[in-house]
Scaffold this motif. Structure first.
Motif, PDB file in Angstrom:
ATOM      1  N   TYR A 161      33.429 -14.947  75.910  1.00 43.10           N
ATOM      2  CA  TYR A 161      32.904 -14.392  74.402  1.00 43.10           C
ATOM      3  C   TYR A 161      31.591 -14.590  74.079  1.00 43.10           C
ATOM      4  O   TYR A 161      31.139 -14.670  72.948  1.00 43.10           O
ATOM      5  CB  TYR A 161      33.792 -15.157  73.516  1.00 43.10           C
ATOM      6  CG  TYR A 161      35.267 -14.664  73.362  1.00 43.10           C
ATOM      7  CD1 TYR A 161      35.641 -13.350  72.647  1.00 43.10           C
ATOM      8  CD2 TYR A 161      36.278 -15.405  73.803  1.00 43.10           C
ATOM      9  CE1 TYR A 161      36.843 -12.774  72.929  1.00 43.10           C
ATOM     10  CE2 TYR A 161      37.730 -14.897  73.995  1.00 43.10           C
ATOM     11  CZ  TYR A 161      37.872 -13.498  73.253  1.00 43.10           C
ATOM     12  OH  TYR A 161      39.265 -12.945  73.243  1.00 43.10           O
ATOM     13  N   ARG A 195      30.563 -11.063  73.384  1.00 41.80           N
ATOM     14  CA  ARG A 195      31.638  -9.938  72.945  1.00 41.80           C
ATOM     15  C   ARG A 195      32.395 -10.667  71.610  1.00 41.80           C
ATOM     16  O   ARG A 195      32.563 -11.946  71.586  1.00 41.80           O
ATOM     17  CB  ARG A 195      32.840  -9.870  74.063  1.00 41.80           C
ATOM     18  CG  ARG A 195      33.724  -8.905  73.926  1.00 41.80           C
ATOM     19  CD  ARG A 195      34.708  -8.731  74.921  1.00 41.80           C
ATOM     20  NE  ARG A 195      35.708 -10.042  74.726  1.00 41.80           N
ATOM     21  CZ  ARG A 195      36.481 -10.300  75.727  1.00 41.80           C
ATOM     22  NH1 ARG A 195      36.544  -9.753  76.697  1.00 41.80           N
ATOM     23  NH2 ARG A 195      37.339 -11.377  75.358  1.00 41.80           N
ATOM     24  N   GLN A 196      32.254  -9.865  70.649  1.00 39.34           N
ATOM     25  CA  GLN A 196      32.766 -10.303  69.372  1.00 39.34           C
ATOM     26  C   GLN A 196      34.508 -10.402  69.282  1.00 39.34           C
ATOM     27  O   GLN A 196      35.194  -9.731  70.020  1.00 39.34           O
ATOM     28  CB  GLN A 196      32.624  -9.191  68.327  1.00 39.34           C
ATOM     29  CG  GLN A 196      30.903  -9.239  67.938  1.00 39.34           C
ATOM     30  CD  GLN A 196      30.628  -8.400  66.834  1.00 39.34           C
ATOM     31  OE1 GLN A 196      31.418  -7.784  66.352  1.00 39.34           O
ATOM     32  NE2 GLN A 196      29.227  -8.398  66.435  1.00 39.34           N
ATOM     33  N   LEU A 197      34.885 -11.110  68.474  1.00 43.53           N
ATOM     34  CA  LEU A 197      36.323 -11.395  68.207  1.00 43.53           C
ATOM     35  C   LEU A 197      36.812  -9.956  67.757  1.00 43.53           C
ATOM     36  O   LEU A 197      36.197  -9.510  67.021  1.00 43.53           O
ATOM     37  CB  LEU A 197      36.649 -12.572  67.294  1.00 43.53           C
ATOM     38  CG  LEU A 197      36.313 -14.089  67.870  1.00 43.53           C
ATOM     39  CD1 LEU A 197      36.546 -15.064  67.079  1.00 43.53           C
ATOM     40  CD2 LEU A 197      37.301 -14.229  69.241  1.00 43.53           C
ATOM     41  N   GLU A 198      38.269  -9.771  67.864  1.00 44.60           N
ATOM     42  CA  GLU A 198      38.744  -8.607  67.288  1.00 44.60           C
ATOM     43  C   GLU A 198      38.786  -8.762  65.762  1.00 44.60           C
ATOM     44  O   GLU A 198      38.969  -7.788  65.167  1.00 44.60           O
ATOM     45  CB  GLU A 198      40.137  -8.247  68.129  1.00 44.60           C
ATOM     46  CG  GLU A 198      40.065  -7.989  69.529  1.00 44.60           C
ATOM     47  CD  GLU A 198      39.723  -9.152  70.451  1.00 44.60           C
ATOM     48  OE1 GLU A 198      40.161 -10.199  70.103  1.00 44.60           O
ATOM     49  OE2 GLU A 198      39.172  -8.851  71.488  1.00 44.60           O
ATOM     50  N   GLU A 219      35.663 -13.488  63.286  1.00 47.24           N
ATOM     51  CA  GLU A 219      34.238 -13.251  63.638  1.00 47.24           C
ATOM     52  C   GLU A 219      33.357 -13.725  62.670  1.00 47.24           C
ATOM     53  O   GLU A 219      32.183 -14.255  62.977  1.00 47.24           O
ATOM     54  CB  GLU A 219      34.001 -11.760  64.259  1.00 47.24           C
ATOM     55  CG  GLU A 219      32.525 -11.447  64.832  1.00 47.24           C
ATOM     56  CD  GLU A 219      32.341 -12.362  66.089  1.00 47.24           C
ATOM     57  OE1 GLU A 219      31.084 -12.602  66.193  1.00 47.24           O
ATOM     58  OE2 GLU A 219      33.086 -12.775  66.653  1.00 47.24           O
ATOM     59  N   ARG A 238      28.344 -20.227  72.171  1.00 48.40           N
ATOM     60  CA  ARG A 238      28.822 -19.290  71.341  1.00 48.40           C
ATOM     61  C   ARG A 238      30.248 -18.661  72.025  1.00 48.40           C
ATOM     62  O   ARG A 238      31.163 -18.580  70.889  1.00 48.40           O
ATOM     63  CB  ARG A 238      27.924 -17.860  71.853  1.00 48.40           C
ATOM     64  CG  ARG A 238      26.703 -17.810  70.804  1.00 48.40           C
ATOM     65  CD  ARG A 238      26.218 -16.477  70.437  1.00 48.40           C
ATOM     66  NE  ARG A 238      26.083 -15.961  72.126  1.00 48.40           N
ATOM     67  CZ  ARG A 238      24.779 -15.800  72.606  1.00 48.40           C
ATOM     68  NH1 ARG A 238      23.879 -16.548  72.252  1.00 48.40           N
ATOM     69  NH2 ARG A 238      24.825 -15.120  74.056  1.00 48.40           N
ATOM     70  N   SER A 239      30.472 -18.856  73.316  1.00 49.22           N
ATOM     71  CA  SER A 239      31.918 -18.510  73.744  1.00 49.22           C
ATOM     72  C   SER A 239      32.974 -19.719  73.151  1.00 49.22           C
ATOM     73  O   SER A 239      33.900 -19.183  73.017  1.00 49.22           O
ATOM     74  CB  SER A 239      31.707 -18.112  75.217  1.00 49.22           C
ATOM     75  OG  SER A 239      33.167 -18.179  75.643  1.00 49.22           O
ATOM     76  N   ARG A 242      33.899 -19.375  69.576  1.00 52.21           N
ATOM     77  CA  ARG A 242      34.608 -17.848  69.359  1.00 52.21           C
ATOM     78  C   ARG A 242      36.023 -18.303  70.115  1.00 52.21           C
ATOM     79  O   ARG A 242      37.078 -17.934  69.181  1.00 52.21           O
ATOM     80  CB  ARG A 242      34.104 -16.796  69.922  1.00 52.21           C
ATOM     81  CG  ARG A 242      32.930 -16.167  69.132  1.00 52.21           C
ATOM     82  CD  ARG A 242      32.616 -14.847  69.838  1.00 52.21           C
ATOM     83  NE  ARG A 242      31.411 -14.177  68.956  1.00 52.21           N
ATOM     84  CZ  ARG A 242      30.097 -13.864  69.229  1.00 52.21           C
ATOM     85  NH1 ARG A 242      30.016 -13.917  70.672  1.00 52.21           N
ATOM     86  NH2 ARG A 242      29.426 -13.479  68.457  1.00 52.21           N
ATOM     87  N   GLU A 243      36.151 -19.022  71.067  1.00 47.56           N
ATOM     88  CA  GLU A 243      37.507 -19.462  71.601  1.00 47.56           C
ATOM     89  C   GLU A 243      38.381 -20.372  70.792  1.00 47.56           C
ATOM     90  O   GLU A 243      39.408 -20.114  70.507  1.00 47.56           O
ATOM     91  CB  GLU A 243      37.249 -19.663  73.035  1.00 47.56           C
ATOM     92  CG  GLU A 243      36.906 -18.826  73.994  1.00 47.56           C
ATOM     93  CD  GLU A 243      36.720 -19.464  75.512  1.00 47.56           C
ATOM     94  OE1 GLU A 243      36.848 -20.760  75.698  1.00 47.56           O
ATOM     95  OE2 GLU A 243      36.434 -18.711  76.406  1.00 47.56           O
ATOM     96  N   ALA A 292      39.220 -18.472  67.406  1.00 47.49           N
ATOM     97  CA  ALA A 292      40.496 -17.593  67.965  1.00 47.49           C
ATOM     98  C   ALA A 292      41.978 -18.359  67.707  1.00 47.49           C
ATOM     99  O   ALA A 292      42.746 -17.822  67.877  1.00 47.49           O
ATOM    100  CB  ALA A 292      40.078 -16.880  69.082  1.00 47.49           C
TER     101      ALA A 292
END
Length: 138
Positions: free
Chosen positions: A28, A31-34, A39, A71-72, A75-76, A79
């Motif tokens: 991530y 790549r953005q979260l859905e 996000e 960042r990843s 985001r994880e 999420a």
């Protein structure tokens, strides 16, 4: 002998250029979260976390690999449902207060926060006494 030396020199110089990292890219990092709400939480947190490599940019603005990994990670965790302040506390515990652009209000830092006010007050008293002293002379 000379062609062998040139070949070996070229091979040694090309080594770093051909090197690859053994680690896969962070999933991530770019790549953005859905979920747009998640996000937005992640981006708001990433804007307040300092890049450990660049030191003058937030991890949202940095292209460093360490910033990509953070960042990843953020985001994880978002999420999975973690709150941004819990993630910030984890980052501060792991990397120290310096990682956060959001200042802390620990009691040990109170003199640091009070010093500008004390100096401003002392300057005001000094200026007032000088002005008053000149008026008495005149």
């Amino acid at each position: 002998m000379r062609p062998l030396f040139i070949f070996l020199s070229a091979l040694m110089l090309a080594g770093p250029a051909l090197a690859q990292t053994a680690l896969p890219p962070a999933p991530y990092a770019d790549r953005q979260l859905e979920d747009p709400a998640q996000e937005a939480k992640a981006m708001a947190l990433m804007q307040t976390i300092r890049c450990l490599t660049c030191q003058s940019q937030s991890i949202a603005d940095s292209n460093a690999s360490m910033a990509s990994d953070l960042r990843s990670e953020i985001r994880e965790r978002i999420a999975r449902g973690e709150e941004p302040e819990h993630i910030r506390a984890w980052l501060i515990e792991r990397y120290g207060d310096w990682i956060s652009y959001k200042p802390t209000a620990d009691p040990i830092l109170w003199p640091l926060w009070a010093a500008p006010l004390v100096l401003l007050g002392a300057g005001g008293v000094l200026a007032w006494s000088r002005i008053r002293h000149k008026k008495v002379r005149a």
